[in-house]
Design a protein around this motif. Structure first.
Motif, PDB file in Angstrom:
ATOM      1  N   ASP A   1       0.857  -1.185   0.000  1.00 52.38           N
ATOM      2  CA  ASP A   1       0.000   0.000   0.000  1.00 52.38           C
ATOM      3  C   ASP A   1       0.897   1.241   0.000  1.00 52.38           C
ATOM      4  O   ASP A   1       1.499   1.590   1.020  1.00 52.38           O
ATOM      5  N   LYS A   2       0.968   1.878  -1.177  1.00 59.27           N
ATOM      6  CA  LYS A   2       1.810   3.061  -1.317  1.00 59.27           C
ATOM      7  C   LYS A   2       1.175   4.009  -2.330  1.00 59.27           C
ATOM      8  O   LYS A   2       0.652   3.574  -3.365  1.00 59.27           O
ATOM      9  N   LYS A   3       1.238   5.255  -2.044  1.00 57.22           N
ATOM     10  CA  LYS A   3       0.663   6.249  -2.926  1.00 57.22           C
ATOM     11  C   LYS A   3       1.368   6.219  -4.284  1.00 57.22           C
ATOM     12  O   LYS A   3       2.584   6.229  -4.374  1.00 57.22           O
ATOM     13  N   GLY A   4       0.566   6.136  -5.337  1.00 57.61           N
ATOM     14  CA  GLY A   4       1.121   6.105  -6.682  1.00 57.61           C
ATOM     15  C   GLY A   4       1.506   4.719  -7.168  1.00 57.61           C
ATOM     16  O   GLY A   4       2.089   4.600  -8.254  1.00 57.61           O
ATOM     17  N   ASN A   5       1.221   3.675  -6.399  1.00 57.52           N
ATOM     18  CA  ASN A   5       1.556   2.314  -6.828  1.00 57.52           C
ATOM     19  C   ASN A   5       0.675   1.921  -8.018  1.00 57.52           C
ATOM     20  O   ASN A   5      -0.556   1.964  -7.933  1.00 57.52           O
ATOM     21  N   LYS A   6       1.292   1.536  -9.127  1.00 57.22           N
ATOM     22  CA  LYS A   6       0.571   1.209 -10.352  1.00 57.22           C
ATOM     23  C   LYS A   6       0.398  -0.300 -10.546  1.00 57.22           C
ATOM     24  O   LYS A   6       0.143  -0.754 -11.666  1.00 57.22           O
ATOM     25  N   ALA A   7       0.597  -1.117  -9.479  1.00 56.14           N
ATOM     26  CA  ALA A   7       0.448  -2.573  -9.608  1.00 56.14           C
ATOM     27  C   ALA A   7      -0.977  -2.916 -10.026  1.00 56.14           C
ATOM     28  O   ALA A   7      -1.930  -2.365  -9.483  1.00 56.14           O
TER      29      ALA A   7
END
Length: 347
Positions: free
Chosen positions: A73-79
């Motif tokens: 869970d991270k801001k901007g993660n595109k997974a």
């Protein structure tokens, strides 16, 4: 960069490095430093088993770490997020096929080593095997050398590059005989004699121990297995014979009483002592009785009651039969007809 973030990788690297150093230099891992053919094959089996398990374990751990990192869970993660997903033939083949193949290989390897490492299987050698009769006591080890006519307590001397035929029994609780650098452990059990072949390929002092919990002083049941040259072994046997300290029948009865013991050497032992120790617990199976019928649990009054009413079967618990039982302290004093609890299956 914050100090806490900098310390985490350093701590992780330190722990991994320390683990590697301990695993490579720890002297207590003597199973991985075998000094005989049996121990060597057992080490190979352990290594092969570990390698096969790592084939599955390492990829699983790597993939697990990657999934946690990739989908964190991270801001901007595109997974990519794919909640609607149910089947993949390729993945099913991978995570079913690899474990099945590993298990099949492990089964074949284990079966081959199990046959090769049968404890009672003689070791191929140009030297004649030497027999050592081992008796586990409370809380000590008695080693008899029937061919040499001597015995020791809590230490063992064997010639190098010579197969040793161990015959093992117990005059008390079940224990486990183990010399880690020479080979695997085997149980010592009262009423039976088991056989195990071991061999030391080089001189040295090897740790031996009782690997089964047997009560108060079980931790003191350690012994040293000393491997020497054939000439030194013959010299030691001659010195033991000249020591003048004979093990008598009465001496063995004292030795067998519960309690630890120091190292002892005996110049002679009573003939057939090992066999009588085994037979002492085997009377219910038709073997000749020993000094004491251990199965004797009924007093004269209880035996008479049981004889008069055989239809009642086994006496109910709580009748103090064991408490009231008397001991038969000499060989040959028991009459099978007078003791209904004695079973004789032999002729």
């Amino acid at each position: 960069m914050p100090t806490s973030k900098l310390m985490r990788p350093l701590i992780t690297c330190g722990v991994l490095a320390g683990t590697v150093m301990l695993a490579s230099g720890c002297k207590s891992m003597i199973v991985f430093d075998p000094k005989g053919p049996i121990g060597l094959q057992q080490r190979d089996l352990i290594n092969i088993t570990m390698l096969l398990c790592l084939i599955i374990l390492v990829p699983v751990l790597v993939i697990t770490a990657w999934i946690i990192w990739r989908f964190r869970d991270k801001k901007g993660n595109k997974a990519p997020y794919q909640p609607v997903w149910s089947h993949s033939t390729k993945l099913e083949i991978v995570w079913w096929g690899i474990p099945i193949a590993v298990i099949l290989v492990l089964a074949i390897v284990t079966a081959r080593y199990t046959y090769a490492l049968d404890p009672a299987k003689p070791i191929a050698s140009d030297n004649k095997p030497i027999t050592v009769q081992v008796t586990s006591l409370d809380w000590k080890w008695l080693f008899q050398y029937p061919e040499q006519g001597i015995a020791t307590v809590n230490y063992l001397v064997i010639p190098e590059r010579t197969p040793i035929k161990f015959e093992l029994t117990s005059d008390g609780p079940m224990n486990s005989f183990w010399v880690p650098q020479l080979g695997g452990m085997i149980y010592t059990m009262s009423g039976m004699a088991t056989t195990m072949y071991l061999q030391a390929d080089e001189p040295g002092n090897y740790m031996g121990t009782g690997a089964n919990f047997t009560g108060r002083d079980f931790a003191k049941m350690g012994f040293t297995a000393k491997a020497t040259s054939k000439a030194e072994f013959d010299q030691w046997v001659a010195e033991a014979k000249n020591s003048g300290n004979a093990l008598s029948e009465e001496g063995y009865q004292q030795l067998a009483k519960p309690g630890p013991s120091n190292r002892m050497t005996f110049a002679s032992v009573p003939s057939g002592l090992f066999e009588r120790i085994v037979n002492e617990y085997s009377t219910s199976r038709g073997a000749p009785p020993g000094y004491t019928i251990k199965a004797e649990t009924l007093s004269e009054e209880k035996k008479a009651e049981h004889t008069e009413h055989p239809e009642s079967g086994q006496l109910p618990p709580g009748n103090n039969a064991q408490k009231d039982a008397h001991d038969i302290n000499s060989f040959g004093q028991s009459d099978p007809k007078a003791h209904p609890m004695h079973m004789n299956h032999g002729k």
